[in-house]
Design a protein around this motif. Sequence first.
Motif, PDB file in Angstrom:
ATOM      1  N   SER A  98       0.840  -1.199   0.000  1.00 54.70           N
ATOM      2  CA  SER A  98       0.000   0.000   0.000  1.00 54.70           C
ATOM      3  C   SER A  98       0.871   1.244   0.000  1.00 54.70           C
ATOM      4  CB  SER A  98      -0.906   0.010   1.233  1.00 54.70           C
ATOM      5  OG  SER A  98      -1.610   1.236   1.285  1.00 54.70           O
ATOM      6  N   THR A  99       0.468   2.250  -0.777  1.00 51.93           N
ATOM      7  CA  THR A  99       1.179   3.533  -0.789  1.00 51.93           C
ATOM      8  C   THR A  99       0.232   4.668  -0.405  1.00 51.93           C
ATOM      9  OG1 THR A  99       0.713   3.837  -3.150  1.00 51.93           O
ATOM     10  CG2 THR A  99       2.786   2.749  -2.595  1.00 51.93           C
ATOM     11  N   VAL A 100      -0.960   4.309   0.097  1.00 52.02           N
ATOM     12  CA  VAL A 100      -1.978   5.310   0.417  1.00 52.02           C
ATOM     13  C   VAL A 100      -1.508   6.179   1.580  1.00 52.02           C
ATOM     14  CG1 VAL A 100      -4.386   5.694   1.070  1.00 52.02           C
ATOM     15  CG2 VAL A 100      -3.780   3.727  -0.356  1.00 52.02           C
ATOM     16  N   THR A 101      -1.611   7.505   1.411  1.00 52.78           N
ATOM     17  CA  THR A 101      -1.225   8.440   2.465  1.00 52.78           C
ATOM     18  C   THR A 101      -2.488   9.012   3.117  1.00 52.78           C
ATOM     19  OG1 THR A 101      -1.243  10.397   1.053  1.00 52.78           O
ATOM     20  CG2 THR A 101       0.791   9.073   1.079  1.00 52.78           C
ATOM     21  N   ASP A 102      -2.295   9.873   4.126  1.00 52.48           N
ATOM     22  CA  ASP A 102      -3.457  10.520   4.760  1.00 52.48           C
ATOM     23  C   ASP A 102      -3.719  11.900   4.154  1.00 52.48           C
ATOM     24  OD1 ASP A 102      -1.300  11.873   5.711  1.00 52.48           O
ATOM     25  OD2 ASP A 102      -1.709  11.513   7.845  1.00 52.48           O
ATOM     26  N   ARG A 103      -3.011  12.230   3.059  1.00 52.61           N
ATOM     27  CA  ARG A 103      -3.177  13.543   2.424  1.00 52.61           C
ATOM     28  C   ARG A 103      -4.230  13.465   1.324  1.00 52.61           C
ATOM     29  NH1 ARG A 103       2.179  12.723   3.016  1.00 52.61           N
ATOM     30  NH2 ARG A 103       2.537  12.237   0.822  1.00 52.61           N
ATOM     31  N   LEU A 104      -5.306  14.209   1.540  1.00 49.19           N
ATOM     32  CA  LEU A 104      -6.417  14.195   0.581  1.00 49.19           C
ATOM     33  C   LEU A 104      -5.983  14.837  -0.731  1.00 49.19           C
ATOM     34  CD1 LEU A 104      -9.472  13.547   0.165  1.00 49.19           C
ATOM     35  CD2 LEU A 104      -9.927  15.914   0.834  1.00 49.19           C
ATOM     36  N   ALA A 105      -6.197  14.118  -1.843  1.00 51.68           N
ATOM     37  CA  ALA A 105      -5.818  14.653  -3.158  1.00 51.68           C
ATOM     38  C   ALA A 105      -7.032  15.135  -3.944  1.00 51.68           C
ATOM     39  CB  ALA A 105      -5.077  13.582  -3.962  1.00 51.68           C
ATOM     40  N   PHE A 106      -8.150  14.418  -3.803  1.00 54.87           N
ATOM     41  CA  PHE A 106      -9.308  14.728  -4.643  1.00 54.87           C
ATOM     42  C   PHE A 106     -10.586  14.329  -3.909  1.00 54.87           C
ATOM     43  CE2 PHE A 106     -12.386  13.898  -8.044  1.00 54.87           C
ATOM     44  CZ  PHE A 106     -12.278  15.082  -8.765  1.00 54.87           C
TER      45      PHE A 106
ATOM     46  N   LEU B  68      -5.244  -3.629  -9.292  1.00 54.82           N
ATOM     47  CA  LEU B  68      -4.599  -2.315  -9.153  1.00 54.82           C
ATOM     48  C   LEU B  68      -5.189  -1.453  -8.041  1.00 54.82           C
ATOM     49  CD1 LEU B  68      -4.107  -1.104 -12.859  1.00 54.82           C
ATOM     50  CD2 LEU B  68      -2.379  -2.025 -11.325  1.00 54.82           C
ATOM     51  N   SER B  69      -6.462  -1.650  -7.707  1.00 57.12           N
ATOM     52  CA  SER B  69      -7.153  -0.715  -6.813  1.00 57.12           C
ATOM     53  C   SER B  69      -6.804  -0.941  -5.347  1.00 57.12           C
ATOM     54  CB  SER B  69      -8.673  -0.841  -6.985  1.00 57.12           C
ATOM     55  OG  SER B  69      -9.048  -0.585  -8.315  1.00 57.12           O
ATOM     56  N   ASP B  70      -6.814   0.170  -4.590  1.00 55.39           N
ATOM     57  CA  ASP B  70      -6.709   0.081  -3.128  1.00 55.39           C
ATOM     58  C   ASP B  70      -8.099  -0.097  -2.520  1.00 55.39           C
ATOM     59  OD1 ASP B  70      -3.777   0.668  -2.584  1.00 55.39           O
ATOM     60  OD2 ASP B  70      -4.326   2.348  -3.873  1.00 55.39           O
ATOM     61  N   THR B  71      -9.099   0.499  -3.160  1.00 59.94           N
ATOM     62  CA  THR B  71     -10.506   0.341  -2.764  1.00 59.94           C
ATOM     63  C   THR B  71     -11.330   0.277  -4.044  1.00 59.94           C
ATOM     64  OG1 THR B  71     -10.136   1.704  -0.801  1.00 59.94           O
ATOM     65  CG2 THR B  71     -12.415   1.344  -1.432  1.00 59.94           C
TER      66      THR B  71
ATOM     67  N   GLY C 237       2.983   9.064  -5.359  1.00 57.08           N
ATOM     68  CA  GLY C 237       2.005   9.923  -4.696  1.00 57.08           C
ATOM     69  C   GLY C 237       0.833  10.365  -5.546  1.00 57.08           C
ATOM     70  N   LEU C 238       0.735   9.886  -6.782  1.00 58.76           N
ATOM     71  CA  LEU C 238      -0.397  10.275  -7.630  1.00 58.76           C
ATOM     72  C   LEU C 238      -1.688   9.640  -7.110  1.00 58.76           C
ATOM     73  CD1 LEU C 238      -1.231  11.755 -10.295  1.00 58.76           C
ATOM     74  CD2 LEU C 238      -0.945   9.572 -11.461  1.00 58.76           C
ATOM     75  N   ALA C 239      -2.784  10.392  -7.159  1.00 55.88           N
ATOM     76  CA  ALA C 239      -4.119   9.861  -6.858  1.00 55.88           C
ATOM     77  C   ALA C 239      -4.780   9.485  -8.175  1.00 55.88           C
ATOM     78  CB  ALA C 239      -4.957  10.907  -6.133  1.00 55.88           C
ATOM     79  N   VAL C 240      -5.373   8.284  -8.247  1.00 55.82           N
ATOM     80  CA  VAL C 240      -5.918   7.777  -9.512  1.00 55.82           C
ATOM     81  C   VAL C 240      -7.360   7.325  -9.323  1.00 55.82           C
ATOM     82  CG1 VAL C 240      -5.654   6.078 -11.366  1.00 55.82           C
ATOM     83  CG2 VAL C 240      -3.619   6.979 -10.232  1.00 55.82           C
ATOM     84  N   LEU C 241      -8.227   7.767 -10.227  1.00 59.72           N
ATOM     85  CA  LEU C 241      -9.576   7.218 -10.328  1.00 59.72           C
ATOM     86  C   LEU C 241      -9.552   6.258 -11.504  1.00 59.72           C
ATOM     87  CD1 LEU C 241     -12.586   7.305  -9.392  1.00 59.72           C
ATOM     88  CD2 LEU C 241     -12.959   9.012 -11.193  1.00 59.72           C
TER      89      LEU C 241
ATOM     90  N   GLY D 145      -1.309   8.733  -3.510  1.00 64.07           N
ATOM     91  CA  GLY D 145      -0.803   7.366  -3.484  1.00 64.07           C
ATOM     92  C   GLY D 145      -1.890   6.306  -3.494  1.00 64.07           C
ATOM     93  N   GLU D 146      -3.115   6.702  -3.832  1.00 61.31           N
ATOM     94  CA  GLU D 146      -4.252   5.760  -3.792  1.00 61.31           C
ATOM     95  C   GLU D 146      -4.869   5.599  -5.179  1.00 61.31           C
ATOM     96  OE1 GLU D 146      -8.545   5.084  -1.488  1.00 61.31           O
ATOM     97  OE2 GLU D 146      -7.553   7.037  -1.353  1.00 61.31           O
ATOM     98  N   ILE D 147      -5.226   4.358  -5.512  1.00 61.91           N
ATOM     99  CA  ILE D 147      -6.035   4.093  -6.712  1.00 61.91           C
ATOM    100  C   ILE D 147      -7.423   3.666  -6.243  1.00 61.91           C
ATOM    101  CG2 ILE D 147      -6.352   2.634  -8.742  1.00 61.91           C
ATOM    102  CD1 ILE D 147      -3.347   2.459  -9.068  1.00 61.91           C
TER     103      ILE D 147
END
Length: 536
Positions: free
Chosen positions: A258-266, A496-499, A480-484, A313-315
Amino acid sequence: MSADTLATARPAVELEGITKRFPGVVANHDIRIVVEPGTVHAIVGENGAGKSTLMKILYGMQKPDEGTIKVNGEEVSFRSPSDAIAVGIGMVHQHFMLADNLTVLENIVLGAEPTRAGLLDTGRARARIAELAEAHGLRVDPDRLVEDLGVGDRQRVEILKVLYRGARILILDEPTAVLVPQEVEELFQNLRELKAEGLTVIFISHKLDEVLGIADAITVIRRGTTVAAMPRAEVTSARQLAELMVGSELPTPETRESTVTDRLAFRVAHLTVEADGHHPAPKGVPVEEYAAQLRADGTRLLLDDVSFDIHQGEILGIAGVEGNGQSELIEAIMGIRAAHGAIALGEQDMSSWPTLRRREAGIGYIPEDRHRQGLLLEASLWENRVLGHQTRKPARKGIWIDRRAAREDTERIVKDYDVRTPGVETLALALSGGNQQKLIVGREMSGEPRFLIAAHPTRGVDVGAQAAIWDHLRDARAAGLAVLLISADLDELIGLSDTIRVIYRGRLVASLDPSDITPERLGGYMTGAIAGNEES
């Protein structure tokens, strides 16, 4: 058709020494394929391997420079698809060729209408369609508008359309690209019934597990020529096929750490879109109240109170049968479609921003249809590199387009993303689908985007290009990219998805952990067969 009959029957299709050249490239070279009648014959290969060109030749859309085509033992020469149809060949294209505003019956008979006293004989057409649908297990309602049909039903209409014209040899180009697992199994059952009736199916696919599940024989094309032809029984695994196709092992979309951070991107909050997209909520009316009014008035909502957050960092994967609001969600985020609700990039509310400003703020966009939304096919690769980025470096210098810098950066993308092309002056239409897609991914990953919409990023690309695109998404996520991520490939979504959030009739109905879901269960949520785990 009995085994004895098949043994003595002439091949349904024989391609011998087919060669086709385009300026600067040989698309097909000395292709040899024999398709036995009453079988499903799969043709697999990388993008750019020459499969599409070969099928266009077999369907009369292009003429070969060399070689012969035989159908049922007779040599033929096609000037147009109508010549191919005349000898019993029909083609179902990957992108359906249906008129949304016509009924199923009207679409099926279009161009081959039975008439009586100069008028459409709907009774005869209806009887013939009912007979074909019953014989081949392709049940559809002839009076429904095509725009109201799901993807699986649309495909059945396409198959009925070619059967109605008397096709005994069907070419199916990437037929499972937009289907969920349950629909794939229904299609395969339809194909088995067609085969049992003595029809021949040529099945083009990138999904090797599916090829192994349906094919009787398999031909592998690499770099424009046939490199292997074998009965299905001789193929031991998808891995073996992948190695024949690309000389490497079959990639998997698995993301390990996991590379998900607590920083809101979107963030999207209470996003609502009406059917015509022109009536956002009046000022001061809460979105929940407005949505309730709309439902009470019978107005259809394309998006209904959609909310989600994506961190750096989240997909976040969105799963859904096509037509359940995914396209409208993308258009609302990009500012292409009017919507009510809040859209924020980091701390910036961008709900009222035009599309260009959203792009400049750092939104990357890999569109779901590369031809309609991602490329100018008649323009060069470097000009396509500039699209959507024309106000930023390297495309911009003062008030002018910096052609030299744009060309140089396109050369970098071609190298880093393995875009196979003679050069950056080449027109986009000259590239295979997979190479077009790699160019778009390279363009959208450039310029350090803060948030990326990846809509079907590997649709219609081969295992080699697929692996490369997955690697680029994983690397960007780690940085650190946020991906939809919106995809019809459920293995891709899960891998690929974290959630994963499931969209159904414009609402997010379930939130799922990718480590604890199978494609079959995910398909159940997508079709509504399994109830969601969020408030409806």
